[in-house]
Design a protein around this motif. Structure first.
Motif, PDB file in Angstrom:
ATOM      1  N   PHE A  36       0.830  -1.202   0.000  1.00 49.11           N
ATOM      2  CA  PHE A  36       0.000   0.000   0.000  1.00 49.11           C
ATOM      3  C   PHE A  36       0.870   1.260   0.000  1.00 49.11           C
ATOM      4  N   HIS A  37       0.505   2.203  -0.857  1.00 45.65           N
ATOM      5  CA  HIS A  37       1.268   3.432  -1.013  1.00 45.65           C
ATOM      6  C   HIS A  37       0.379   4.472  -1.693  1.00 45.65           C
ATOM      7  N   VAL A  38       0.878   5.700  -1.798  1.00 46.15           N
ATOM      8  CA  VAL A  38       0.161   6.771  -2.492  1.00 46.15           C
ATOM      9  C   VAL A  38       1.133   7.493  -3.423  1.00 46.15           C
ATOM     10  N   HIS A  39       0.570   8.167  -4.430  1.00 47.16           N
ATOM     11  CA  HIS A  39       1.349   9.005  -5.339  1.00 47.16           C
ATOM     12  C   HIS A  39       0.758  10.414  -5.357  1.00 47.16           C
ATOM     13  N   ARG A  40       1.626  11.382  -5.596  1.00 45.48           N
ATOM     14  CA  ARG A  40       1.129  12.741  -5.855  1.00 45.48           C
ATOM     15  C   ARG A  40       0.366  12.768  -7.168  1.00 45.48           C
ATOM     16  N   ALA A  56      -7.843  -0.987  -2.933  1.00 44.01           N
ATOM     17  CA  ALA A  56      -7.977   0.367  -2.425  1.00 44.01           C
ATOM     18  C   ALA A  56      -8.956   0.335  -1.252  1.00 44.01           C
ATOM     19  N   PRO A  57      -9.059   1.422  -0.478  1.00 44.42           N
ATOM     20  CA  PRO A  57      -9.912   1.386   0.718  1.00 44.42           C
ATOM     21  C   PRO A  57     -11.371   1.044   0.449  1.00 44.42           C
ATOM     22  N   ALA A  68      -7.480  -1.579 -17.690  1.00 47.74           N
ATOM     23  CA  ALA A  68      -6.634  -0.759 -16.823  1.00 47.74           C
ATOM     24  C   ALA A  68      -7.393  -0.365 -15.568  1.00 47.74           C
ATOM     25  N   ALA A  69      -6.664  -0.166 -14.496  1.00 51.99           N
ATOM     26  CA  ALA A  69      -7.233   0.392 -13.265  1.00 51.99           C
ATOM     27  C   ALA A  69      -6.787   1.844 -13.164  1.00 51.99           C
ATOM     28  N   TRP A  70      -7.693   2.703 -12.766  1.00 52.32           N
ATOM     29  CA  TRP A  70      -7.360   4.117 -12.570  1.00 52.32           C
ATOM     30  C   TRP A  70      -7.365   4.421 -11.078  1.00 52.32           C
ATOM     31  N   ILE A  71      -6.243   4.962 -10.592  1.00 50.40           N
ATOM     32  CA  ILE A  71      -6.080   5.333  -9.188  1.00 50.40           C
ATOM     33  C   ILE A  71      -5.853   6.840  -9.127  1.00 50.40           C
ATOM     34  N   PRO A  72      -6.822   7.634  -8.667  1.00 48.42           N
ATOM     35  CA  PRO A  72      -6.629   9.090  -8.603  1.00 48.42           C
ATOM     36  C   PRO A  72      -5.477   9.487  -7.693  1.00 48.42           C
ATOM     37  N   ALA A  73      -4.973  10.675  -7.894  1.00 50.91           N
ATOM     38  CA  ALA A  73      -3.864  11.195  -7.092  1.00 50.91           C
ATOM     39  C   ALA A  73      -4.213  11.158  -5.611  1.00 50.91           C
ATOM     40  N   GLY A  74      -3.250  10.732  -4.796  1.00 50.79           N
ATOM     41  CA  GLY A  74      -3.426  10.723  -3.352  1.00 50.79           C
ATOM     42  C   GLY A  74      -4.225   9.565  -2.807  1.00 50.79           C
ATOM     43  N   SER A  75      -4.594   8.582  -3.654  1.00 53.66           N
ATOM     44  CA  SER A  75      -5.402   7.450  -3.211  1.00 53.66           C
ATOM     45  C   SER A  75      -4.512   6.293  -2.750  1.00 53.66           C
ATOM     46  N   LEU A  76      -4.738   5.806  -1.547  1.00 49.96           N
ATOM     47  CA  LEU A  76      -3.997   4.659  -1.033  1.00 49.96           C
ATOM     48  C   LEU A  76      -4.365   3.424  -1.841  1.00 49.96           C
ATOM     49  N   SER A 156     -15.549  -1.681   2.233  1.00 48.05           N
ATOM     50  CA  SER A 156     -15.512  -0.447   3.015  1.00 48.05           C
ATOM     51  C   SER A 156     -14.369  -0.550   4.013  1.00 48.05           C
ATOM     52  N   ASP A 157     -14.245   0.478   4.826  1.00 51.51           N
ATOM     53  CA  ASP A 157     -13.193   0.465   5.853  1.00 51.51           C
ATOM     54  C   ASP A 157     -13.562  -0.421   7.036  1.00 51.51           C
ATOM     55  N   ASN A 158     -14.786  -0.905   7.063  1.00 56.25           N
ATOM     56  CA  ASN A 158     -15.219  -1.729   8.187  1.00 56.25           C
ATOM     57  C   ASN A 158     -14.394  -3.024   8.236  1.00 56.25           C
ATOM     58  N   PRO A 159     -13.760  -3.320   9.362  1.00 53.50           N
ATOM     59  CA  PRO A 159     -12.899  -4.515   9.441  1.00 53.50           C
ATOM     60  C   PRO A 159     -13.646  -5.828   9.210  1.00 53.50           C
ATOM     61  N   LYS A 160     -14.945  -5.861   9.508  1.00 50.72           N
ATOM     62  CA  LYS A 160     -15.694  -7.100   9.290  1.00 50.72           C
ATOM     63  C   LYS A 160     -15.892  -7.374   7.804  1.00 50.72           C
ATOM     64  N   ILE A 161     -16.087  -6.334   7.021  1.00 45.70           N
ATOM     65  CA  ILE A 161     -16.209  -6.515   5.570  1.00 45.70           C
ATOM     66  C   ILE A 161     -14.875  -6.976   4.997  1.00 45.70           C
ATOM     67  N   LYS A 162     -13.799  -6.395   5.456  1.00 41.88           N
ATOM     68  CA  LYS A 162     -12.474  -6.804   4.965  1.00 41.88           C
ATOM     69  C   LYS A 162     -12.165  -8.241   5.383  1.00 41.88           C
TER      70      LYS A 162
END
Length: 271
Positions: A36-40, A56-57, A68-76, A156-162
């Motif tokens: 996991f990382h982010v880009h400007r 992604a989150p 292709a996958a698109w990851i917007p700027a600043g997205s983990l 989602s960010d919910n740990p149970k879903i993950k």
């Protein structure tokens, strides 16, 4: 092309101010992961061969060849490349207009595919008035027109879903009932139903089916037969698996693979 670790070692693309910069890499022997990382910059992850899983989150994507996958700027995000996969990364400045605001999977047209591959052969340090800059402008406009593909699994960010997603990714053949999964997560059946719908926007059955499609694509693009893929997903009937796959993606697994194979052969001719 270098392997993922070698290509990205001491490589900080965010220092380059150009509107778009490309990097082509390959995964050599085994599945490789970029943590996991982010880009400007925003990042387009274009699969030339094999497949890439992007995490992604809010969702996971399976990106087969020529999507292709698109990851917007600043997205983990995190990228996992299949064995012998070939990937082209296109890094795009945040102020470039027309790109999606959310992470998504994109269909890549044959013309744009060739433009991306050609752009990856050009210098990264081009000037604003150069031919490369003009080419990049046309390429980015074409990219902004690409349609979104249904290759994602909402989470989602919910740990149970993950926890639920991790368990089913690890064992997609687990056909436990809704009541059993509810019990595993210490919920009543009704609470579990509402919980999954709230966190993913889908019923549990539809969400699990979408997860199975993503796993199926990952298996198919790495050489697993349709029959064995069906068994890996817990289907007793290959016909039932094919019906589910076609209902979700609009084509049978065999047709899907044939289309990918054709595009991959077209791609290979240009290397």
């Amino acid at each position: 092309m270098q392997s993922l670790p070698d290509s990205l070692k001491d490589f900080d693309i965010d220092l380059n101010p150009n509107p778009a910069v490309a990097l082509k890499v390959r995964s050599v022997d085994n599945e490789e992961e970029i943590p996991f990382h982010v880009h400007r910059k925003g990042q387009l992850i274009f699969t030339l061969h094999g497949g890439v899983t992007c995490l992604a989150p809010k969702a996971w994507w399976m990106v087969p060849a020529n999507c292709a996958a698109w990851i917007p700027a600043g997205s983990l995000h995190c990228n996992r490349v299949t064995k012998n996969g070939q990937v082209l990364f296109l890094y795009i400045e945040p102020d470039v207009s027309g790109m999606p605001e959310e992470c998504c999977a994109l269909h890549i047209s044959p013309m744009l595919r060739e433009m991306l591959k050609h752009f990856a052969t050009l210098p990264q340090d081009y000037t604003a008035t150069s031919q490369t800059a003009r080419f990049a402008q046309v390429m980015l406009h074409e990219l902004s027109l690409m349609p979104v593909e249904r290759l994602n699994l909402p989470i989602s960010d919910n740990p149970k879903i993950k926890r639920l997603a991790d368990a089913l990714m690890a064992n997609p053949a687990d056909s436990s009932s809704l009541a059993v999964w509810a019990d595993r997560l210490a919920m009543s059946k009704r609470t579990f139903e509402r919980f999954v719908l709230k966190e993913t926007g889908m019923t549990f059955g539809r969400w699990r089916q979408q997860l199975q499609v993503l796993v199926a694509i990952r298996l198919l693009v790495t050489g697993t037969s349709v029959q064995n893929t069906a068994w890996e997903l817990g289907y007793d009937s290959v016909t039932a698996f094919i019906t589910m796959f076609k209902k979700t993606l609009g084509k049978t697994p065999g047709r899907y693979l044939n289309d990918l194979s054709y595009l991959s052969r077209q791609t290979a001719r240009c290397f």
